[in-house]
Design an enzyme around this catalytic site. Structure first.
Site, PDB file in Angstrom:
ATOM      1  N   GLN A 183       0.827  -1.219   0.000  1.00 11.40           N
ATOM      2  CA  GLN A 183       0.000   0.000   0.000  1.00 11.40           C
ATOM      3  C   GLN A 183       0.856   1.261   0.000  1.00 11.40           C
ATOM      4  O   GLN A 183       0.353   2.354  -0.235  1.00 11.40           O
ATOM      5  CB  GLN A 183      -0.929   0.016   1.222  1.00 11.40           C
ATOM      6  CG  GLN A 183      -2.021  -1.040   1.178  1.00 11.40           C
ATOM      7  CD  GLN A 183      -3.119  -0.706   0.168  1.00 11.40           C
ATOM      8  OE1 GLN A 183      -3.287   0.439  -0.243  1.00 11.40           O
ATOM      9  NE2 GLN A 183      -3.862  -1.721  -0.243  1.00 11.40           N
ATOM     10  N   SER A 203       3.662  -3.994  -5.074  1.00 12.08           N
ATOM     11  CA  SER A 203       2.698  -4.401  -6.097  1.00 12.08           C
ATOM     12  C   SER A 203       2.379  -3.195  -6.974  1.00 12.08           C
ATOM     13  O   SER A 203       2.232  -2.080  -6.467  1.00 12.08           O
ATOM     14  CB  SER A 203       1.417  -4.914  -5.414  1.00 12.08           C
ATOM     15  OG  SER A 203       0.443  -5.212  -6.378  1.00 12.08           O
ATOM     16  N   HIS A 205      -0.349  -2.585  -8.920  1.00 11.61           N
ATOM     17  CA  HIS A 205      -1.722  -2.102  -9.151  1.00 11.61           C
ATOM     18  C   HIS A 205      -2.276  -1.228  -8.032  1.00 11.61           C
ATOM     19  O   HIS A 205      -3.396  -0.720  -8.134  1.00 11.61           O
ATOM     20  CB  HIS A 205      -2.676  -3.258  -9.479  1.00 11.61           C
ATOM     21  CG  HIS A 205      -3.112  -4.101  -8.327  1.00 11.61           C
ATOM     22  ND1 HIS A 205      -4.364  -4.006  -7.782  1.00 11.61           N
ATOM     23  CD2 HIS A 205      -2.486  -5.078  -7.646  1.00 11.61           C
ATOM     24  CE1 HIS A 205      -4.481  -4.909  -6.804  1.00 11.61           C
ATOM     25  NE2 HIS A 205      -3.356  -5.554  -6.704  1.00 11.61           N
ATOM     26  N   THR A 241       9.223 -16.372 -17.896  1.00 16.34           N
ATOM     27  CA  THR A 241       9.537 -15.234 -18.771  1.00 16.34           C
ATOM     28  C   THR A 241       8.980 -13.947 -18.169  1.00 16.34           C
ATOM     29  O   THR A 241       7.830 -13.909 -17.720  1.00 16.34           O
ATOM     30  CB  THR A 241       8.939 -15.484 -20.172  1.00 16.34           C
ATOM     31  OG1 THR A 241       9.497 -16.696 -20.677  1.00 16.34           O
ATOM     32  CG2 THR A 241       9.259 -14.330 -21.121  1.00 16.34           C
ATOM     33  N   CYS A 324     -12.373  -8.330  -0.704  1.00 19.97           N
ATOM     34  CA  CYS A 324     -12.485  -9.772  -0.498  1.00 19.97           C
ATOM     35  C   CYS A 324     -12.880 -10.451  -1.801  1.00 19.97           C
ATOM     36  O   CYS A 324     -13.823 -10.025  -2.470  1.00 19.97           O
ATOM     37  CB  CYS A 324     -13.538 -10.039   0.565  1.00 19.97           C
ATOM     38  SG  CYS A 324     -13.804 -11.767   0.837  1.00 19.97           S
TER      39      CYS A 324
END
Ligand code: PLP
Length: 386
Positions: A183, A203, A205, A241, A324
């Site tokens: 986050q 991460s 996204h 890859t 969730c």
């Protein structure tokens, strides 16, 4: 009317600059970074540049960055890989906090359930803060890894990871420290040394990049055992890859210094508006040390799933806490650990992003007020707006 997207902690929209970087690799340019010809060399160069950018963002050397399929894989690689590589020599005691994301908690549980780790879960206070002294008290001579997140995805509390890491090392200098900073990318300063940790999960996204891309940063010399074996990509640490278009999109940290203060300002304003207009609404998390842009509350007298359904009907995309996968209403384990009891089923999270405007904040505050009044009045989806 375009829905008001206030769920950036679940996922962010692609930044146009990021999309442009990705599109290069979804059109004329392609190539396997392991190929020796021109296409391959171009792809290799793109992956190397992305690695440099992540290293810059994470305050580490490029060789300390391993690309993964996202935060969940990075967390799994950290926990499973450290136990596999360092467990036989250092012990198999694992310490995690009770407010971790499921990617850490469920992995720790699975390792303990399979008899591969002995697990200690450290609690938190009413604002979700994990006490460094409590973590230190849990450390044993056979503690191999401690995992405490940098910023909580449900309540936005920022943990004092540097003090936690210092306290761990004072008790057992051989214990490794991991932080899930998923986050925090693009919102908080990162750095292996600044945080005093050995491993950081990231991460894309949550930071205007695509889903399914992330990285594990691991201090040179401590890298966990590979959990994906095969062609030996990523220095043998994670075969497969490389996702060239995906890693080319990891650019978020660049705008942190301008994004973060504005996100904090707007989130503070939204919290004030809602506290004034919704009776009983209680902000959760640490009011002082928060993830920029994340507002979280409990709303007594309103169940999360009902409130989210009404908000959705009114055109507001919000969440109860974590996103969730089943969509089923499960009371937040984070709020339960914080001592909220039954109120854990009344959580509301509104998370802002780079493109959220002041006008949207005002509209959101009004629509949340209307939605809570409707749910509290016994009206659900389709009830008249009061
Ligand atoms: N850790 C935290 C704190 C998160 O918020 C998330 C995503 O919700 C993850 C891990 C998992 O990351 P990913 O969705 O990239 O697998």
């Amino acid at each position: 009317m375009k829905p008001l997207y206030l769920d950036h902690a679940a996922t962010t929209p692609l930044d146009p600059e990021v999309r442009a970087a990705m599109l290069t690799w979804l059109g004329d340019r392609f190539g396997n970074p392991s190929s020796v010809h021109g296409h391959g060399r171009q792809a290799r160069a793109a992956v190397d540049e992305a690695r440099d950018r992540v290293a810059d963002a994470a305050g580490c050397a490029a060789r300390e960055v391993t690309f993964t399929s996202g935060g969940t894989e990075a967390d799994n690689l950290a926990l499973r890989g450290v136990l596999e590589r360092w467990g036989p020599e250092r012990g198999r005691h694992l310490v995690v906090s009770a407010v971790e994301h499921e990617a850490v908690l469920a992995t720790a549980d699975a390792l303990a359930g399979a008899g591969r780790a002995e697990l200690t879960v450290v609690g938190c206070d009413r604002s979700g803060r994990v006490d460094p002294a409590e973590v230190a008290a849990a450390i044993r001579p056979d503690t191999v890894l401690v995992s405490v997140m940098l910023a909580n995805n449900e309540i936005g509390t920022v943990e004092d990871v540097a003090s936690i890491a210092g306290a761990v090392r004072a008790r057992n200098p051989r214990a490794l420290v991991h932080t899930d900073a998923v986050q925090a990318l693009g919102r908080l300063p990162l750095g292996l040394d600044a945080l005093g940790v050995d491993l950081i999960s990231l991460s894309a996204h949550k930071a205007y990049g695509p889903q399914g891309v992330g990285a594990l940063v691991a201090r040179h010399g401590v890298f966990p055992a590979a959990q994906l074996t095969g062609g030996g990509q990523e220095r043998g640490r994670r075969s497969g890859t490389e996702n060239v278009a995906g890693v080319a999109a990891l650019v978020a940290q660049r705008r942190r210094e301008t994004d973060a203060p504005e996100l904090s300002r707007l989130a503070g304003w939204l919290t004030d508006l809602l506290t004034e207009s919704v009776p009983g609404l209680d902000p959760t998390g640490d009011p002082a040390v928060r993830l920029p842009g994340l507002c979280s509350f409990v709303v007594p007298g309103s169940r999360s799933d009902l409130l989210l359904a009404v908000l959705d009907e009114l055109g507001v995309c919000a969440s109860a806490g974590s996103a969730c996968s089943s969509g089923a209403p499960v009371p937040s384990h984070v709020l339960q650990a914080m001592g909220f009891g039954e109120l854990a089923g009344s959580a509301l999270r509104l998370s802002l992003g780079r493109f959220t405007t002041g006008a949207e904040v005002e509209t959101a505050a009004e629509l949340v007020r209307v939605a809570v009044a409707r749910v509290r009045g016994g009206g659900g989806v389709g009830a008249p707006i009061r």
